[in-house]
Structures are given as structure tokens and as C-alpha cells.
Design an enzyme around this catalytic site. Structure first.
Site, mmCIF file in Angstrom:
data_model
loop_
_atom_site.group_PDB
_atom_site.id
_atom_site.type_symbol
_atom_site.label_atom_id
_atom_site.label_comp_id
_atom_site.label_asym_id
_atom_site.label_seq_id
_atom_site.Cartn_x
_atom_site.Cartn_y
_atom_site.Cartn_z
ATOM 1 N N THR A 91 0.877 -1.180 -0.153
ATOM 2 C CA THR A 91 -0.049 -0.056 -0.013
ATOM 3 C C THR A 91 0.945 1.190 -0.209
ATOM 4 O O THR A 91 1.656 1.261 1.008
ATOM 5 C CB THR A 91 -0.898 -0.085 1.286
ATOM 6 N N LYS A 166 -7.769 0.957 -2.885
ATOM 7 C CA LYS A 166 -7.047 0.426 -1.353
ATOM 8 C C LYS A 166 -7.342 1.297 -0.163
ATOM 9 O O LYS A 166 -7.882 1.351 0.666
ATOM 10 C CB LYS A 166 -5.844 -0.136 -1.548
#
Length: 283
Positions: A91, A166
């Protein structure tokens, strides 16, 4: 398609394990030799360096942050062949994903962002969700190998889109954690067992789907008068505002500050797409 996997931590190791036995082979690399050993014993090939992974057609990168992603991709880029796909599962910032994809496109290297959701439990079960930022052709190439460790493979859009999805998903995740803390403080002030509250939350969310249960429309615009969703979300709005008002009253009685609950009552109607008409009460 020969596979490579870089970064064998809590997420990377169980993801890579699902790829052991891939017909065209799997090469793994981690700075810690002990992280590679179980995968090598299962049938993967250990790389001595990042350069040893560069022959793979699809290279998955699961490292800590933007800086490490840039370092790994920067070291791989001069060594990989045209057509190679480098998939970033970490991420990171969406701008990092886009910049790397743009920089290497001229070398015919496809950098895609494919962050994952589901945590270590999902990784061990092979039931992660992955949100992929890639062009259509590249997405078609990665779908089968990704499906070995993910039970949901979403094509979010062009490079950068996977990371944006995300971040939106994790916004909900951690705001909910903060709300859980607020709920626990209210319950604790009433002398309740908050571990029992946790059991109730997990039980009911497993049935209802939790916050995802309302995420069914394809727009955040207000629900139209002829929409199937109008009576449903109007009903949810009424229940939510009633229950939030009751919780806020209990918090006031117990001298427990509930700022998220107050904000939720204020914004629930608009979030559901059924805002009150001008001057209407929301309490």
C-alpha cells in the site's frame, strides 16, 4: 509465465506459498534467508539477489513502503526484459504507482499496482481481495496467477487506480476502528463486558455485511424518486438516526463524549443518498 516474488513477510510469504508449484516456476527473494527456506523446501527457487528475479515474466513486490518499492523497482528495471510485469502489492501513494508506470512504459515494462485486502488471515487462506491498476491486456495476463492467492481480483482501472481503491477501502476500515473505540467506551461506562460487545459485532457483521451492506449503488448522487433503493435507504436512515440519537442521549447521561456518533447522525442521510429536504428534522 515464469513468476518471481520479492518480499516474504507476513503477507508476502503466504501469498508466495500459494504460487509454489506454478507450472512455469517460481523464484523468491527476501533479504532474510530464513524467510525463503520454507518456500524453497516446498519447491520454489531461491534468488541470491534481486537480479536473480529479473528473468521472471511477472514479478510481485510486497515490501514496506514507497521508498522500498522505488528501490526494488529501480534495481529491477535495468535488468528485466521488455514485456515484464512488475506488480506492486504494497500500500503506497497512488502518485508513486503512476510515476513508476509512466517512467518504465517506454521500456515496455508494465508496472501495475495491485494492493491487497484481507490481512494475514486472508493471505493464509488464499482469500485476499486485490484491486489492480493496469491496462486491459496486462490485467488479462495476471488474473490467473493472482487468483492463486486472491478469491476476488478486481480491475480497478489504469495504473494508480488499484491504490486509490485500497486507500478508500482502508479509510472505511480505520474509521470503523475508531468508531469501535467510541462504542466500547460507551458500553464500558454502562458496566457492560466489552468483549461480549465485540462478539455481538463480529456475529452480526458476518450476517449483515457490516458497512459494505450499503455499498451497492454505482453512484453517490442522491437516490432518485423512482429508484428501487429509495424506500430501503429511507428506512435505514430512520433507524440509524433514531439509534444514534438514543446512543448520544446515553452518552450524555454517562458523560461519554461521542463525536463520531454525532457526526454520523448529522451526515448519515446524505451518505445514504437520501438527504432530508430543507428544514426537515434529522433527529
Amino acid at each position: 509465465m515464469n513468476l518471481g516474488f520479492i518480499g516474504l513477510g507476513n503477507m508476502g510469504a503466504p501469498m508466495a506459498r500459494r504460487l509454489v508449484g506454478w507450472p512455469d516456476g517460481l523464484t523468491v527473494f527476501d533479504l532474510r534467508a530464513e524467510a525463503m527456506s520454507p518456500l524453497v523446501e516446498a519447491g520454489a527457487r531461491a534468488a541470491d539477489s534481486l537480479a536473480d528475479v529479473a528473468d521472471a515474466d511477472l514479478i510481485s513486490v510486497t515490501v514496506l513502503d514507497d521508498a522500498q518499492v522505488r528501490e526494488v523497482v529501480g534495481e529491477l528495471a535495468p535488468k528485466v526484459k521488455p514485456g515484464t510485469i512488475i506488480a506492486i502489492h504494497s500500500t503506497i501513494s497512488d502518485s508513486t504507482a503512476v510515476q513508476l508506470a509512466n517512467e518504465l512504459a517506454s521500456q515496455q515494462i508494465h508496472v501495475i499496482d495491485a494492493p491487497v485486502s484481507g490481512g494475514a488471515p486472508g493471505a493464509h487462506k488464499g482469500e485476499l481481495a486485490t484491486m489492480v491498476g493496469a491496462d486491459e491486456q496486462t490485467f488479462a495476463r495476471i488474473k490467473e496467477p493472482f487468483s492463486a492467492w486472491a478469491s476476488l481480483v478486481i480491475h480497478a482501472g489504469a495504473p494508480g487506480a488499484g491504490t486509490r481503491m485500497k486507500l478508500a477501502r482502508n479509510l472505511l476500515h480505520f474509521v470503523a476502528f475508531t468508531a469501535a473505540g467510541e462504542a466500547q467506551r460507551l458500553a464500558e461506562s454502562c458496566g457492560l463486558d466489552i468483549t461480549d460487545l465485540g462478539k455481538v459485532v463480529r456475529h452480526s457483521d458476518a450476517i449483515t455485511g457490516g458497512p459494505g451492506a450499503i455499498m451497492l449503488r454505482d453512484t453517490t448522487e442522491p437516490v432518485t424518486s423512482e429508484s428501487f433503493w429509495l424506500p430501503i435507504f429511507t428506512h435505514v436512515r430512520g433507524l440509524g438516526e433514531k439509534d444514534l440519537s438514543l446512543a448520544l442521549a446515553l452518552g450524555e447521561e454517562r458523560s461519554v463524549d461521542l463525536p463520531l456518533a454525532a457526526l454520523a447522525r448529522e451526515r448519515l442521510a446524505a451518505s445514504l443518498g437520501v438527504p432530508h429536504s430543507e428544514g426537515a428534522s434529522n433527529g
